[in-house]
Design a protein around this motif. Structure first.
Motif, PDB file in Angstrom:
ATOM      1  N   ALA A   1       0.790  -1.187   0.073  1.00  0.00           N
ATOM      2  CA  ALA A   1       0.084   0.128   0.122  1.00  0.00           C
ATOM      3  C   ALA A   1       0.865   1.096  -0.076  1.00  0.00           C
ATOM      4  O   ALA A   1       0.531   2.260  -0.659  1.00  0.00           O
ATOM      5  CB  ALA A   1      -0.799   0.072   1.294  1.00  0.00           C
ATOM      6  N   LYS A   2       1.900   1.141   0.974  1.00  0.00           N
ATOM      7  CA  LYS A   2       2.829   2.390   0.920  1.00  0.00           C
ATOM      8  C   LYS A   2       3.452   2.661  -0.510  1.00  0.00           C
ATOM      9  O   LYS A   2       3.838   3.872  -1.013  1.00  0.00           O
ATOM     10  CB  LYS A   2       3.853   2.054   1.855  1.00  0.00           C
ATOM     11  CG  LYS A   2       4.911   3.420   2.084  1.00  0.00           C
ATOM     12  CD  LYS A   2       5.872   3.115   3.241  1.00  0.00           C
ATOM     13  CE  LYS A   2       6.640   4.069   3.414  1.00  0.00           C
ATOM     14  NZ  LYS A   2       7.388   4.040   4.555  1.00  0.00           N
ATOM     15  N   LEU A   3       3.985   1.417  -1.075  1.00  0.00           N
ATOM     16  CA  LEU A   3       4.604   1.581  -2.494  1.00  0.00           C
ATOM     17  C   LEU A   3       3.533   2.354  -3.559  1.00  0.00           C
ATOM     18  O   LEU A   3       3.867   3.000  -4.329  1.00  0.00           O
ATOM     19  CB  LEU A   3       5.104   0.181  -2.959  1.00  0.00           C
ATOM     20  CG  LEU A   3       6.233  -0.399  -2.223  1.00  0.00           C
ATOM     21  CD1 LEU A   3       6.684  -1.733  -2.643  1.00  0.00           C
ATOM     22  CD2 LEU A   3       7.368   0.529  -2.388  1.00  0.00           C
ATOM     23  N   GLN A   4       2.220   1.770  -3.421  1.00  0.00           N
ATOM     24  CA  GLN A   4       1.287   2.022  -4.345  1.00  0.00           C
ATOM     25  C   GLN A   4       0.918   3.661  -4.080  1.00  0.00           C
ATOM     26  O   GLN A   4       0.935   4.543  -5.027  1.00  0.00           O
ATOM     27  CB  GLN A   4       0.032   1.355  -4.045  1.00  0.00           C
ATOM     28  CG  GLN A   4       0.147  -0.008  -4.874  1.00  0.00           C
ATOM     29  CD  GLN A   4      -1.187  -0.711  -4.439  1.00  0.00           C
ATOM     30  OE1 GLN A   4      -2.146  -0.181  -3.810  1.00  0.00           O
ATOM     31  NE2 GLN A   4      -1.246  -2.079  -4.906  1.00  0.00           N
ATOM     32  N   GLU A   5       1.059   4.080  -2.822  1.00  0.00           N
ATOM     33  CA  GLU A   5       0.737   5.494  -2.613  1.00  0.00           C
ATOM     34  C   GLU A   5       2.081   6.401  -3.090  1.00  0.00           C
ATOM     35  O   GLU A   5       1.877   7.523  -3.593  1.00  0.00           O
ATOM     36  CB  GLU A   5       0.721   5.636  -1.038  1.00  0.00           C
ATOM     37  CG  GLU A   5       0.269   7.093  -0.423  1.00  0.00           C
ATOM     38  CD  GLU A   5       0.272   7.204   0.851  1.00  0.00           C
ATOM     39  OE1 GLU A   5      -0.115   8.262   1.301  1.00  0.00           O
ATOM     40  OE2 GLU A   5       0.365   5.881   1.720  1.00  0.00           O
ATOM     41  N   GLU A   6       3.328   6.116  -2.740  1.00  0.00           N
ATOM     42  CA  GLU A   6       4.237   6.581  -3.181  1.00  0.00           C
ATOM     43  C   GLU A   6       4.354   6.749  -4.892  1.00  0.00           C
ATOM     44  O   GLU A   6       4.657   7.847  -5.433  1.00  0.00           O
ATOM     45  CB  GLU A   6       5.675   5.923  -2.859  1.00  0.00           C
ATOM     46  CG  GLU A   6       5.814   6.290  -1.284  1.00  0.00           C
ATOM     47  CD  GLU A   6       6.952   5.407  -0.899  1.00  0.00           C
ATOM     48  OE1 GLU A   6       7.801   4.584  -1.662  1.00  0.00           O
ATOM     49  OE2 GLU A   6       7.619   5.576   0.320  1.00  0.00           O
ATOM     50  N   SER A   7       3.958   5.607  -5.483  1.00  0.00           N
ATOM     51  CA  SER A   7       3.769   5.636  -7.018  1.00  0.00           C
ATOM     52  C   SER A   7       2.899   6.598  -7.210  1.00  0.00           C
ATOM     53  O   SER A   7       3.184   7.372  -8.601  1.00  0.00           O
ATOM     54  CB  SER A   7       3.649   4.150  -7.540  1.00  0.00           C
ATOM     55  OG  SER A   7       3.449   4.488  -8.777  1.00  0.00           O
ATOM     56  N   SER A   8       1.677   6.513  -6.807  1.00  0.00           N
ATOM     57  CA  SER A   8       0.624   7.614  -7.096  1.00  0.00           C
ATOM     58  C   SER A   8       1.142   9.097  -6.824  1.00  0.00           C
ATOM     59  O   SER A   8       0.915   9.964  -7.592  1.00  0.00           O
ATOM     60  CB  SER A   8      -0.526   7.359  -6.322  1.00  0.00           C
ATOM     61  OG  SER A   8      -1.134   6.134  -6.527  1.00  0.00           O
ATOM     62  N   ILE A   9       1.837   9.422  -5.959  1.00  0.00           N
ATOM     63  CA  ILE A   9       2.311  10.573  -5.575  1.00  0.00           C
ATOM     64  C   ILE A   9       3.370  10.992  -6.741  1.00  0.00           C
ATOM     65  O   ILE A   9       3.104  12.318  -7.279  1.00  0.00           O
ATOM     66  CB  ILE A   9       3.009  10.848  -4.152  1.00  0.00           C
ATOM     67  CG1 ILE A   9       1.869  10.336  -3.281  1.00  0.00           C
ATOM     68  CG2 ILE A   9       3.724  12.092  -3.948  1.00  0.00           C
ATOM     69  CD1 ILE A   9       2.396  10.396  -1.701  1.00  0.00           C
ATOM     70  N   ARG A  10       4.390  10.022  -7.032  1.00  0.00           N
ATOM     71  CA  ARG A  10       5.207  10.352  -8.023  1.00  0.00           C
ATOM     72  C   ARG A  10       4.284  10.473  -9.351  1.00  0.00           C
ATOM     73  O   ARG A  10       4.755  11.393 -10.191  1.00  0.00           O
ATOM     74  CB  ARG A  10       6.112   9.178  -8.278  1.00  0.00           C
ATOM     75  CG  ARG A  10       7.139   9.249  -7.412  1.00  0.00           C
ATOM     76  CD  ARG A  10       8.333   8.308  -7.561  1.00  0.00           C
ATOM     77  NE  ARG A  10       8.002   6.847  -7.456  1.00  0.00           N
ATOM     78  CZ  ARG A  10       7.930   6.128  -6.695  1.00  0.00           C
ATOM     79  NH1 ARG A  10       8.239   6.246  -5.434  1.00  0.00           N
ATOM     80  NH2 ARG A  10       7.443   4.819  -6.801  1.00  0.00           N
ATOM     81  N   GLN A  11       3.329   9.825  -9.769  1.00  0.00           N
ATOM     82  CA  GLN A  11       2.761  10.211 -10.981  1.00  0.00           C
ATOM     83  C   GLN A  11       2.150  11.375 -11.095  1.00  0.00           C
ATOM     84  O   GLN A  11       1.947  12.155 -12.113  1.00  0.00           O
ATOM     85  CB  GLN A  11       1.738   8.899 -11.061  1.00  0.00           C
ATOM     86  CG  GLN A  11       2.264   7.608 -11.482  1.00  0.00           C
ATOM     87  CD  GLN A  11       1.159   6.452 -11.558  1.00  0.00           C
ATOM     88  OE1 GLN A  11       0.006   6.645 -11.456  1.00  0.00           O
ATOM     89  NE2 GLN A  11       1.564   5.144 -11.726  1.00  0.00           N
ATOM     90  N   GLU A  12       1.337  11.729  -9.721  1.00  0.00           N
ATOM     91  CA  GLU A  12       0.754  12.991  -9.794  1.00  0.00           C
ATOM     92  C   GLU A  12       1.730  14.192  -9.971  1.00  0.00           C
ATOM     93  O   GLU A  12       1.300  15.260 -10.742  1.00  0.00           O
ATOM     94  CB  GLU A  12      -0.121  13.252  -8.343  1.00  0.00           C
ATOM     95  CG  GLU A  12      -0.791  14.470  -8.128  1.00  0.00           C
ATOM     96  CD  GLU A  12      -1.759  14.797  -9.132  1.00  0.00           C
ATOM     97  OE1 GLU A  12      -2.293  15.729  -9.277  1.00  0.00           O
ATOM     98  OE2 GLU A  12      -2.575  13.438  -9.529  1.00  0.00           O
ATOM     99  N   GLN A  13       2.717  14.031  -9.344  1.00  0.00           N
ATOM    100  CA  GLN A  13       3.882  15.096  -9.510  1.00  0.00           C
ATOM    101  C   GLN A  13       4.297  15.295 -10.811  1.00  0.00           C
ATOM    102  O   GLN A  13       4.661  16.470 -11.395  1.00  0.00           O
ATOM    103  CB  GLN A  13       5.115  14.901  -8.495  1.00  0.00           C
ATOM    104  CG  GLN A  13       4.736  14.695  -7.009  1.00  0.00           C
ATOM    105  CD  GLN A  13       6.121  14.597  -5.908  1.00  0.00           C
ATOM    106  OE1 GLN A  13       6.894  13.858  -6.413  1.00  0.00           O
ATOM    107  NE2 GLN A  13       6.031  14.981  -4.866  1.00  0.00           N
TER     108      GLN A  13
END
Length: 433
Positions: A28-40
């Motif tokens: 879940a943490k990796l998915q959240e970080e991936s989502s943040i990077r994609q949003e950035q």
């Protein structure tokens, strides 16, 4: 034994459950970080696209502005060229008309005197008429080419190039004598009395202009602004004289009545100004009358063309012409005109303690009375003070014994102060309406 096995099985299940829970948290943490990077990354891409779009809009606006400027200059040049062609055509028409009139009158004279055989009289009459009409046409053409432009109201140069030689020599001698007088008396600008800081700055400009001319460097353009009657025109005239330049005075209100001929007159004015061997200070009073913002709704097309013609002739710094503008409303000037100004000088109203060229020394009046009069006339322009002193003089001449006493002086001052206040009220009422 069975109980022990059940305990082991339960511990294994707990361990597996804990493992899966930690694993799920990491996923879940990796998915959240991936989502943040994609949003950035998405935001960075969007900002880059927006910046490119803004840059494109700026470039497009700059291109449109440059296109409008080039088109405007081309139109101004085209109008000037058409005006010159029209002038040449008119000259040819005048010459042809004069030749036709000459032939007609020769024919009439020959027919009239043919019967009496007076060939000499015919030749003489034809010669007189030809000389008169030819001289009129030629002199008109010379006057248009070499004469002083009609926009000029006052100039130190003569009407024609050769007519100003004696006046230039006289002004040179006068300038030398004035410099000697100024060095002895400590006055930099003769009869023009200004605020000390303003007087010092104008003296610096005069000195800088003289050195600029000596080194053949480009001159600096100036803007004089302030209420009417504060000495702007006199300061410009004195600055030109101290700098060793010719000067020419015109007013912006004379441009609008010219209509479609304004562009031609502006070009003739600058062509005439460039012919000065000493350099010329061109002083435009009431500059806001035709150099106002071009987006004004009341500005005619002819005025816009005249403004564009002046902007075209002043686009580069000149080694021949100093442009000095005077206005009461500097904020109304077009931005392109303001961009061509290098020095800005404010001419304020004189204060109570400042010297004024119109004050005179009169016997019988104490310093206290003069100070009281100076306090009452605070806010008067130089022109108003001059009119005040003229009224005092008239009152003295109108008295029986021609003596100025304190009562007569205070009476005239009070009358002029009331007149000044009434004028201010009328101006305020016009603005309110």
């Amino acid at each position: 034994m069975d109980k022990y096995e059940d305990e082991l099985a339960r511990k294994r299940m707990q361990s597996e459950h804990e493992y899966h829970r930690v694993r799920n948290q990491e996923l879940a943490k990796l998915q959240e970080e991936s989502s943040i990077r994609q949003e950035q990354a998405r935001r960075a891409t969007e900002e880059q696209i927006q910046e490119q779009r803004r840059q494109t809009e700026r470039e497009k606006t700059e291109i449109e502005r440059e296109t409008i400027r080039i088109r405007t200059m081309a139109e101004a040049e085209g109008r000037a060229h058409e005006a010159k062609l029209s002038e040449e055509m008119n000259r040819r028409i005048l010459i042809e008309r004069a030749n036709g009139e000459q032939e007609k009158w020769i024919s009439i004279i020959n027919t009239t005197f043919d019967h009496i055989g007076v060939g000499g009289v015919t030749a003489l009459a034809a010669g007189v008429y030809t000389t008169r009409e030819g001289a009129r046409v030629i002199w008109g053409y010379v006057d248009r080419i070499l004469g002083q432009p009609s926009l000029i109201r006052e100039s130190s140069r003569g009407k024609y190039t050769w007519s100003g030689m004696f006046s230039q020599a006289k002004s040179t001698l006068s300038r030398r004598s004035d410099l000697d007088y100024a060095s002895k008396n400590g006055k930099g600008f003769g009869d023009v009395i200004l605020h000390p800081s303003l007087n010092k700055r104008i003296e610096q400009l005069a000195s800088a202009t003289t050195n600029t001319k000596a080194h053949q460097a480009p001159f600096r353009n100036m803007l004089f602004y302030g209420p009417p009657g504060t000495g702007k025109t006199m300061a410009a005239r004195e600055l030109a004289r101290k700098s060793g330049l010719d000067y020419a005075l015109m007013t912006g209100g004379d441009v609008a009545p010219l209509g479609s001929q304004a562009v031609t007159k502006i070009y003739q004015l600058f062509d005439w100004a460039k012919k000065s061997n000493r350099g010329l200070l061109l002083f435009i009073d009431e500059a806001d009358a035709f150099l106002c913002e071009r987006n004004k709704t009341y500005m005619s097309e002819a005025q816009r063309s005249a403004l564009n013609a002046l902007l075209f002739r002043t686009g580069d710094q000149s080694e021949d012409i100093v442009l000095a503008l005077a206005t009461n409303r500097p904020g109304d000037l077009d931005s392109a005109v303001a961009d061509r100004i290098d020095e800005v000088l404010e001419f304020p109203l004189p204060g109570e303690e400042e010297p004024n060229p119109q004050k005179i020394e009169i016997k019988g009046l104490t310093d206290d009375i003069l100070k009281e009069a100076a306090a009452k006339t605070d806010g008067f322009s130089g022109r108003e003070i001059a009119k005040l002193m003229a009224s005092v003089q008239a009152a003295v001449y109108g008295s029986d014994d021609c003596v100025l006493d304190p009562s007569l002086f205070c009476e005239v001052v009070d009358y002029k102060v009331a007149e000044h206040q009434q004028r201010i009220k009328l101006a305020a009422g016009d603005k309110a309406s």
